[in-house]
Design a protein around this motif. Structure first.
Motif, PDB file in Angstrom:
ATOM      1  N   PHE A   1      -7.888  -0.372  -3.268  1.00  0.00           N
ATOM      2  CA  PHE A   1      -6.849  -1.301  -2.818  1.00  0.00           C
ATOM      3  C   PHE A   1      -7.479  -2.533  -2.191  1.00  0.00           C
ATOM      4  O   PHE A   1      -6.965  -3.647  -2.363  1.00  0.00           O
ATOM      5  CB  PHE A   1      -5.935  -0.602  -1.811  1.00  0.00           C
TER       6      PHE A   1
ATOM      7  N   GLN B   1       0.725   4.291  -4.487  1.00  0.00           N
ATOM      8  CA  GLN B   1       0.162   5.541  -3.982  1.00  0.00           C
ATOM      9  C   GLN B   1      -0.140   6.514  -5.115  1.00  0.00           C
ATOM     10  O   GLN B   1      -1.158   7.226  -5.094  1.00  0.00           O
ATOM     11  CB  GLN B   1       1.135   6.175  -2.993  1.00  0.00           C
TER      12      GLN B   1
ATOM     13  N   PRO C   1      -8.230   3.527  -0.517  1.00  0.00           N
ATOM     14  CA  PRO C   1      -8.298   2.281   0.254  1.00  0.00           C
ATOM     15  C   PRO C   1      -9.371   1.325  -0.242  1.00  0.00           C
ATOM     16  O   PRO C   1      -9.195   0.105  -0.149  1.00  0.00           O
ATOM     17  CB  PRO C   1      -8.609   2.770   1.674  1.00  0.00           C
TER      18      PRO C   1
ATOM     19  N   VAL D   1      -3.483   1.396   5.591  1.00  0.00           N
ATOM     20  CA  VAL D   1      -3.914  -0.001   5.471  1.00  0.00           C
ATOM     21  C   VAL D   1      -2.809  -0.863   6.055  1.00  0.00           C
ATOM     22  O   VAL D   1      -1.651  -0.780   5.622  1.00  0.00           O
ATOM     23  CB  VAL D   1      -4.181  -0.368   3.999  1.00  0.00           C
TER      24      VAL D   1
ATOM     25  N   PHE E   1       0.828  -1.213   0.000  1.00  0.00           N
ATOM     26  CA  PHE E   1       0.000   0.000   0.000  1.00  0.00           C
ATOM     27  C   PHE E   1       0.862   1.263   0.000  1.00  0.00           C
ATOM     28  O   PHE E   1       0.503   2.258  -0.630  1.00  0.00           O
ATOM     29  CB  PHE E   1      -0.921  -0.020   1.217  1.00  0.00           C
TER      30      PHE E   1
ATOM     31  N   TRP F   1      -6.572  -6.143  -3.504  1.00  0.00           N
ATOM     32  CA  TRP F   1      -5.891  -7.063  -2.588  1.00  0.00           C
ATOM     33  C   TRP F   1      -6.638  -8.387  -2.468  1.00  0.00           C
ATOM     34  O   TRP F   1      -6.028  -9.453  -2.441  1.00  0.00           O
ATOM     35  CB  TRP F   1      -5.735  -6.413  -1.230  1.00  0.00           C
TER      36      TRP F   1
END
Length: 346
Positions: A290, A90, A287, A147, A84, A294
């Motif tokens: 992500f 980013q 987030p 995260v 992350f 993920w």
């Protein structure tokens, strides 16, 4: 003794037990009376009730031991923080989040703070400086919550002393380090159970003790019913996604299982209705994306943007997937074309 008696009389007067030399009942006419002797004064009778309470009241513990939401898709096996915080990850998340100034600085009633709008006349130079300050402020407001790996929920046992078993059968004794300059995450908090076991505090105990001795604004000692399985689905049904995420960030730490379970429910509700644009230009869009990448739940996100002709956004999402899952088949088959978003989608 005389000073103590005078203090009792003064306290009774402040609590309106007496008024203008006549007895005033605050409970009922059947309340028993006590006589308080005062040196140099005539004796007076004041009403007294053995159940009268003076001090701070705390709601019963049973009201706060609720069943809070849980979710299987929390970061519990592998730490996602290195991926992350990768500069390339980013950069993609910030670009996809966007920065709509009207949405970033819109009125929000989460904190119950209402500010009066101001009208100011600027020169061109002052206007340019104000716009730069607004961009810096917007970047701060869009800073994404971290995260990270979820905290271990099992408290570690330190020792066991059978001689202390049953010493306080109905209570647990909590020892808290209240030193200044210590981060809440590293603060030493241990608990002596009524069985004689000395252990580190659980997550809920740490949360409560930290808030008692090191209070944070907008954070509650006892968690709101908002985060229970009874009320959270109703709020998500009303599409109050950002409100729930704001409250979760205020109440929990990012490695708290309750926080990660709450945001997982919110992200799944957004994905189910494909209302991704509701979180655009907010600190939660990155987030959320992500989270989808993920846990390899990116199909709906890609389909939504492809239907709306956003090939660049879909390509950036695929590139993000390749960066997070570098050993996946998609990453190995398209590694030379990571910089070409459209080629990635094809």
């Amino acid at each position: 003794m005389a000073a103590l008696q005078r203090n009792i009389v003064d306290l009774a007067a402040k609590l309106s037990f007496c008024h203008t030399n006549r007895v005033k009942s605050i409970l009922s006419s059947t309340v028993p009376a006590i006589t308080v002797p005062v040196r140099g004064k005539t004796r007076k009778k004041y009403l007294f009730h053995p159940d009268a309470f003076i001090g701070f009241k705390v709601d019963p513990r049973e009201q706060h031991e609720r069943e809070y939401v849980s979710h299987p898709l929390i970061y519990k096996d592998v730490d996602p923080a290195p991926r992350f915080m990768d500069c390339r990850v980013q950069s993609i998340l910030k670009n996809l989040t966007g920065c709509d100034m009207d949405k970033v600085f819109r009125f929000r009633a989460v904190l119950n703070v209402v500010t009066t709008p101001q009208i100011v006349f600027f020169t061109d130079e002052q206007l340019e400086q104000s716009q730069k300050r607004a961009e810096v402020k917007a970047a701060e407001l869009l800073m994404m919550p971290p995260v990270m790996l979820v905290r271990n929920q099992e408290p570690q046992v330190i020792s066991y002393d059978p001689a202390l078993a049953g010493l306080m059968p109905n209570f647990r004794t909590v020892f808290t380090d209240i030193s200044l300059g210590v981060a809440d995450h590293n603060r030493i908090i241990v608990v002596r159970d009524n069985t004689g076991t000395l252990r580190h505090a659980s997550i809920s105990e740490r949360r409560r003790m930290n808030q008692i001795y090191n209070r944070k604004q907008y954070r509650k000692i006892f968690i709101s019913e908002l985060f229970t399985a009874k009320f959270l689905p109703n709020i998500l049904e009303r599409e109050e996604y950002e409100f729930v995420l704001d409250r979760a960030c205020e109440q929990f730490e990012p490695d708290d299982p309750a926080y990660q379970s709450t945001v997982a429910h919110v992200y799944e509700a957004v994905d189910e209705k494909q209302l991704y644009d509701k979180l655009l230009s907010t600190r939660y869009y990155g987030p959320m994306l992500f989270f989808f990448v993920w846990h390899k739940k990116i199909d709906n996100y890609l389909a939504y943007h492809l239907r709306n002709g956003r090939l660049d956004t879909a390509g950036e999402a695929v590139r993000l997937y390749c960066l997070v899952h570098q050993k996946s088949d998609v990453a190995l088959s398209s590694s030379p074309d990571l910089d070409n978003a459209i080629t990635l989608v094809e």
